[in-house]
Design a protein around this motif. Sequence first.
Motif, PDB file in Angstrom:
ATOM      1  N   ALA A 175      62.296 -19.369  -2.328  1.00 50.42           N
ATOM      2  CA  ALA A 175      61.398 -18.609  -1.456  1.00 50.42           C
ATOM      3  C   ALA A 175      60.043 -18.540  -2.134  1.00 50.42           C
ATOM      4  O   ALA A 175      59.950 -18.528  -3.364  1.00 50.42           O
ATOM      5  CB  ALA A 175      61.954 -17.212  -1.187  1.00 50.42           C
ATOM      6  N   ARG A 225      54.735 -17.624   4.521  1.00 48.95           N
ATOM      7  CA  ARG A 225      55.980 -17.493   3.768  1.00 48.95           C
ATOM      8  C   ARG A 225      56.837 -18.723   3.989  1.00 48.95           C
ATOM      9  O   ARG A 225      56.931 -19.235   5.119  1.00 48.95           O
ATOM     10  CB  ARG A 225      56.737 -16.240   4.211  1.00 48.95           C
ATOM     11  CG  ARG A 225      57.957 -15.935   3.344  1.00 48.95           C
ATOM     12  CD  ARG A 225      58.600 -14.632   3.730  1.00 48.95           C
ATOM     13  NE  ARG A 225      59.128 -14.686   5.086  1.00 48.95           N
ATOM     14  CZ  ARG A 225      59.864 -13.704   5.622  1.00 48.95           C
ATOM     15  NH1 ARG A 225      60.104 -12.601   4.932  1.00 48.95           N
ATOM     16  NH2 ARG A 225      60.311 -13.828   6.859  1.00 48.95           N
ATOM     17  N   LEU A 281      60.735 -20.568   3.149  1.00 52.71           N
ATOM     18  CA  LEU A 281      62.136 -20.481   2.726  1.00 52.71           C
ATOM     19  C   LEU A 281      62.705 -21.891   2.704  1.00 52.71           C
ATOM     20  O   LEU A 281      62.402 -22.705   3.586  1.00 52.71           O
ATOM     21  CB  LEU A 281      62.943 -19.603   3.684  1.00 52.71           C
ATOM     22  CG  LEU A 281      62.474 -18.159   3.850  1.00 52.71           C
ATOM     23  CD1 LEU A 281      63.262 -17.466   4.960  1.00 52.71           C
ATOM     24  CD2 LEU A 281      62.620 -17.391   2.545  1.00 52.71           C
ATOM     25  N   THR A 290      57.273 -22.042  -5.013  1.00 51.16           N
ATOM     26  CA  THR A 290      58.516 -21.290  -4.792  1.00 51.16           C
ATOM     27  C   THR A 290      59.170 -20.894  -6.113  1.00 51.16           C
ATOM     28  O   THR A 290      58.985 -21.539  -7.150  1.00 51.16           O
ATOM     29  CB  THR A 290      59.527 -22.120  -3.985  1.00 51.16           C
ATOM     30  OG1 THR A 290      59.806 -23.341  -4.679  1.00 51.16           O
ATOM     31  CG2 THR A 290      58.993 -22.423  -2.599  1.00 51.16           C
TER      32      THR A 290
END
Length: 239
Positions: free
Chosen positions: A90, A102, A104, A232
């Motif tokens: 993440a 953001r 993921l 990340t």
Amino acid sequence: MNKLVAIVTPVLLIAGASTAHAQSISSAWTTYRAQQQGQQVPQAQPVSMVVSDDTSQTVAATAYAPVPAQPVQRQQIERPRGGFFVGAQAGAGWVFEDVDQRVLSLNAGYRWQAGDFAQVGIEVAASRLEDTAGRDYEIPSLNFASVGANARFNFGHDSAWFGIVRSGYWYAESDDWFGEGGYIDGGYVGAGIGVDINRHFNLQLMYTAYLYSNPYYYYDDGDRVNRADVLTLGGEVRF
């Protein structure tokens, strides 16, 4: 002769007792030090000392032979070996400069051992950039997948730290600002650093650049190569 025996015998008994006492202290100290170092201590074997004279009178004293010190065994760290791995990450991505999105990501693959310090293999990954608002307009989400090579390099036998690199092909689908679907693809390259928590788990900090060609509708100069940046922090499980 009996007078000489009467004088020599107590002296020998005292000397033998002193020697036995000194050696018993030395044995106890050696045992204590060995226990502090986590070593197994072998039992001392008794040694008999016999003293005799012409009258066949015998004096025996029991002592203990000193226990030789055992060399300290250096604990060997079990190093990671080649095998399957699964990871989750993440962080943040930047398709547009100064606009954070953001991100993921999940990845999985297999690495083969390639020497004492290196492992090389293949990976597949699926990622998502969440939609956000920036520069007074809505930036849509982006789903993308990738396939490529993955390699890690340990920084020595006794170090838990390692470097990691990855590269390959990626493909994305996204809605544009007019609600129309589209796709883009290109290549990616990445590098990072990680630390092994144990044989089966590590943490990684990774930077990846996704390169793609994008048309500019307001210019008559064709496509241009652009780059999206992703940073990340994640974990990896090895089997």
